[in-house]
Design an enzyme around this catalytic site. Structure first.
Site, PDB file in Angstrom:
ATOM      1  N   LYS A 317      49.628  41.514  36.919  1.00  0.00           N
ATOM      2  CA  LYS A 317      50.032  40.413  36.023  1.00  0.00           C
ATOM      3  C   LYS A 317      51.085  40.883  35.018  1.00  0.00           C
ATOM      4  O   LYS A 317      50.923  40.775  33.810  1.00  0.00           O
ATOM      5  CB  LYS A 317      48.827  39.815  35.304  1.00  0.00           C
ATOM      6  CG  LYS A 317      47.796  39.239  36.256  1.00  0.00           C
ATOM      7  CD  LYS A 317      46.707  38.466  35.535  1.00  0.00           C
ATOM      8  CE  LYS A 317      45.672  37.900  36.481  1.00  0.00           C
ATOM      9  NZ  LYS A 317      44.784  38.911  37.087  1.00  0.00           N
TER      10      LYS A 317
HETATM   11  P1  5BU Z   1      35.537  37.578  41.131  1.00  0.00           P
HETATM   12  O1  5BU Z   1      34.634  38.741  41.080  1.00  0.00           O
HETATM   13  O2  5BU Z   1      35.539  36.872  42.511  1.00  0.00           O
HETATM   14  O3  5BU Z   1      35.361  36.632  39.966  1.00  0.00           O
HETATM   15  O4  5BU Z   1      37.028  38.224  40.996  1.00  0.00           O
HETATM   16  C1  5BU Z   1      38.178  37.438  40.922  1.00  0.00           C
HETATM   17  C2  5BU Z   1      39.414  38.332  40.894  1.00  0.00           C
HETATM   18  O5  5BU Z   1      40.584  37.503  40.849  1.00  0.00           O
HETATM   19  C3  5BU Z   1      39.505  39.258  39.715  1.00  0.00           C
HETATM   20  O6  5BU Z   1      40.136  40.441  40.161  1.00  0.00           O
HETATM   21  C4  5BU Z   1      40.422  38.554  38.719  1.00  0.00           C
HETATM   22  O7  5BU Z   1      41.190  39.457  37.948  1.00  0.00           O
HETATM   23  C5  5BU Z   1      41.328  37.766  39.633  1.00  0.00           C
HETATM   24  N1  5BU Z   1      41.796  36.482  39.052  1.00  0.00           N
HETATM   25  C6  5BU Z   1      40.934  35.467  38.712  1.00  0.00           C
HETATM   26  O8  5BU Z   1      39.744  35.562  38.866  1.00  0.00           O
HETATM   27  N2  5BU Z   1      41.428  34.294  38.208  1.00  0.00           N
HETATM   28  C7  5BU Z   1      42.733  34.082  38.013  1.00  0.00           C
HETATM   29  O9  5BU Z   1      43.151  32.983  37.589  1.00  0.00           O
HETATM   30  C8  5BU Z   1      43.589  35.161  38.361  1.00  0.00           C
HETATM   31  C9  5BU Z   1      43.108  36.331  38.879  1.00  0.00           C
HETATM   32 BR1  5BU Z   1      45.381  34.911  38.133  1.00  0.00          BR
END
Ligand code: 5BU
Length: 489
Positions: A317
């Site tokens: 990012k």
């Molecule tokens: P989760 O464990 O499925 O919640 O991880 C989601 C990943 O996607 C995590 O690495 C976040 O940094 C990434 N992410 C997110 O969740 N939402 C967003 O809007 C963005 C990135 Br951009």
């Protein structure tokens, strides 16, 4: 054997496609209909070879049709540089039509020296209804000039020739849209489906010279809308080489699953990469949370990405000025540009952030970015205007060959089929965590929210049986994608 002239046409058609002057997808038109084709000839000024070919082809038309004229006038603004070159080639004078009359002094609308009764040739870049040519013609005629011929680079065949004729104008195109489509199909740049969709559009969207539709009751449904097209068809339209590569991996592996390996030990990430590798198209990292980051770790991760054919996305990012992101991308502990196929980038700093990331890249065609247009966290500050500006940066800027996709949460965020929608926040159950993360099911993100790739982190790496969880998400996301494109056929 093709004649030299036909060769020029073919070469120019392919070049126009490659530089993004002609695009296929889903584009809103002035008349309120969505068009499957978009012509943006503004870009040709950056390609002197294209300008030269265009001017030579216009000169051929002038000679072939024996067009007599004293002056050349381009329709403002985009035909002006071409009109200038045409006039200079034949050492003939130009006239310039102002878009608005001067508010002071002479209030002139036509600049240049002329006498009433002299003939003027009009040049335009693209015509649909032909109304812009007619506006320029009206102003030239009001000054006593004789105007009966116009040459246009691309005629979209939506009524301009007929409308021009009604107004005493003979409109001659370098390309009609059908001719362009034929050449692009022969060059295997576009397939039958695209050609057919555009033809249907032309048939149902004819326009009068006042800009209104000839038959507004005809309901046109654009078949090239992003969420109804297959990854195969969309791959042909992608501008970024990396998007093509990713589409290809998704197709071969039948996977639109990205695993977020948000773990702080290198071994754990490698373990996830090896278990999930066969079922994913992307493995996503946050390298700044890894405690024992090392060159060895990167080498092992790259080996696994080759072994299992997935891409590595560093979810960095980036959000700083061009020079700083250039340093953050290439230097420091992580040297991200050396190993991450894709990085995520905020659009906030504007185009300079893309230029910063592209600076001194060894093989820029092997790298790509996903721009963030929306976030999954509750209460995030992104608004509609910011979202729109982000999409414009991805599709309209000189760096569109570097933008492989968009990170977002809704299907109406963008429509260009050559870009890939990556959506984080996926879990079998629609739910949320304690820190603002909001989850949606694989079916909802793909079928309702338009995701092409779903990102799953904790849903997989916290599962008791990681490989089973991975297969479950892969199957559900892929089935949702197949349903989505099938339900529209
Ligand atoms: P989760 O464990 O499925 O919640 O991880 C989601 C990943 O996607 C995590 O690495 C976040 O940094 C990434 N992410 C997110 O969740 N939402 C967003 O809007 C963005 C990135 Br951009």
């Amino acid at each position: 054997m093709l004649s030299e002239r036909e060769d020029n046409f073919r070469g120019l058609a392919v070049k126009l496609f490659e530089i993004g002057a002609i695009k296929f997808g889903d584009f809103k038109m002035k008349v309120g209909v969505n068009s499957p084709v978009y012509l943006d000839l503004r870009v040709i000024v950056s390609f002197p070879d294209v300008m030269t070919t265009v001017v030579n082809l216009i000169d051929d038309i002038i000679k072939e049709h024996n067009i007599q004229y004293k002056h050349v006038c381009g329709v403002p603004y985009m035909a002006l540089p071409v009109a200038t070159l045409v006039a200079m080639k034949n050492k003939q004078p130009m006239l310039v039509r102002r878009k608005e009359p001067k508010s002071y002094g002479t209030k002139k609308i036509i600049e240049g020296k002329f006498n009433a009764g002299e003939k003027c040739l009009v040049i335009e870049d693209v015509t649909s209804s032909g109304s812009s040519i007619l506006e320029t013609t009206r102003d030239l005629r009001a000054e006593g000039l004789v105007v009966s011929d116009a040459i246009v680079m691309v005629e979209r065949e939506q009524g301009a020739i007929l409308n021009s004729k009604k107004n005493g104008m003979n409109l001659i195109p370098i390309f009609t849209l059908s001719h362009l489509l034929k050449l692009l199909q022969e060059a295997e740049k576009i397939d039958e489906k695209i050609v057919e969709s555009v033809k249907k559009f032309i048939n149902s969207c004819q326009i009068h010279d006042d800009g209104t539709l000839v038959d507004p009751s005809r309901n046109f449904v654009n078949e090239l809308s992003r969420t109804t097209m297959s990854f195969e068809a969309r791959s042909e339209l992608a501008q970024a080489p990396l998007a093509k590569k990713l589409f290809n991996i998704m197709i071969i592996k039948q996977s639109n699953l990205c695993v977020a390996a948000d773990l702080s030990k290198a071994d754990h990430i490698l373990n996830i990469a090896d278990i999930c590798g066969p079922y994913i198209c992307i493995l996503k990292t946050h390298c700044d949370i890894i405690e024992d980051f090392s060159e060895n770790f990167i080498q092992s991760l790259q080996m696994l990405s080759k072994k299992h054919n997935f891409l590595i996305m560093e979810d960095r990012k980036f959000a700083d000025i061009g020079n700083t992101v250039y340093l953050q991308y290439t230097q420091g502990l992580y040297k991200i540009s050396k190993w991450a196929d894709i990085v995520t980038v905020h659009a906030l700093p504007g185009q300079s952030i893309l230029q910063g990331l592209k600076t001194n890249l060894d093989q820029p065609e092997k790298r790509g970015v996903f721009l963030l247009a929306e976030m999954s966290s509750q209460g995030n500050l992104i608004n509609e205007k910011y979202k729109e500006a982000t999409i414009k940066l991805a599709t309209d800027s000189n760096d569109s060959d570097f933008v492989a996709g968009i990170v977002c949460q809704t299907s109406d965020c963008f429509s260009f089929p050559g870009l890939i929608q990556l959506t984080p926040g996926v879990r079998i159950e629609n739910s949320h965590d304690d820190l603002g993360q909001q989850y949606q099911s694989p079916e909802d993100v793909v079928k309702i929210k338009g995701a092409d790739i779903g990102v799953v982190g904790r849903g997989i790496y916290e599962a008791k049986c990681i490989d089973k969880a991975c297969i479950l998400y892969r199957d559900r996301l892929w089935a949702a994608y197949c349903d989505r494109i099938e339900s529209n056929h």
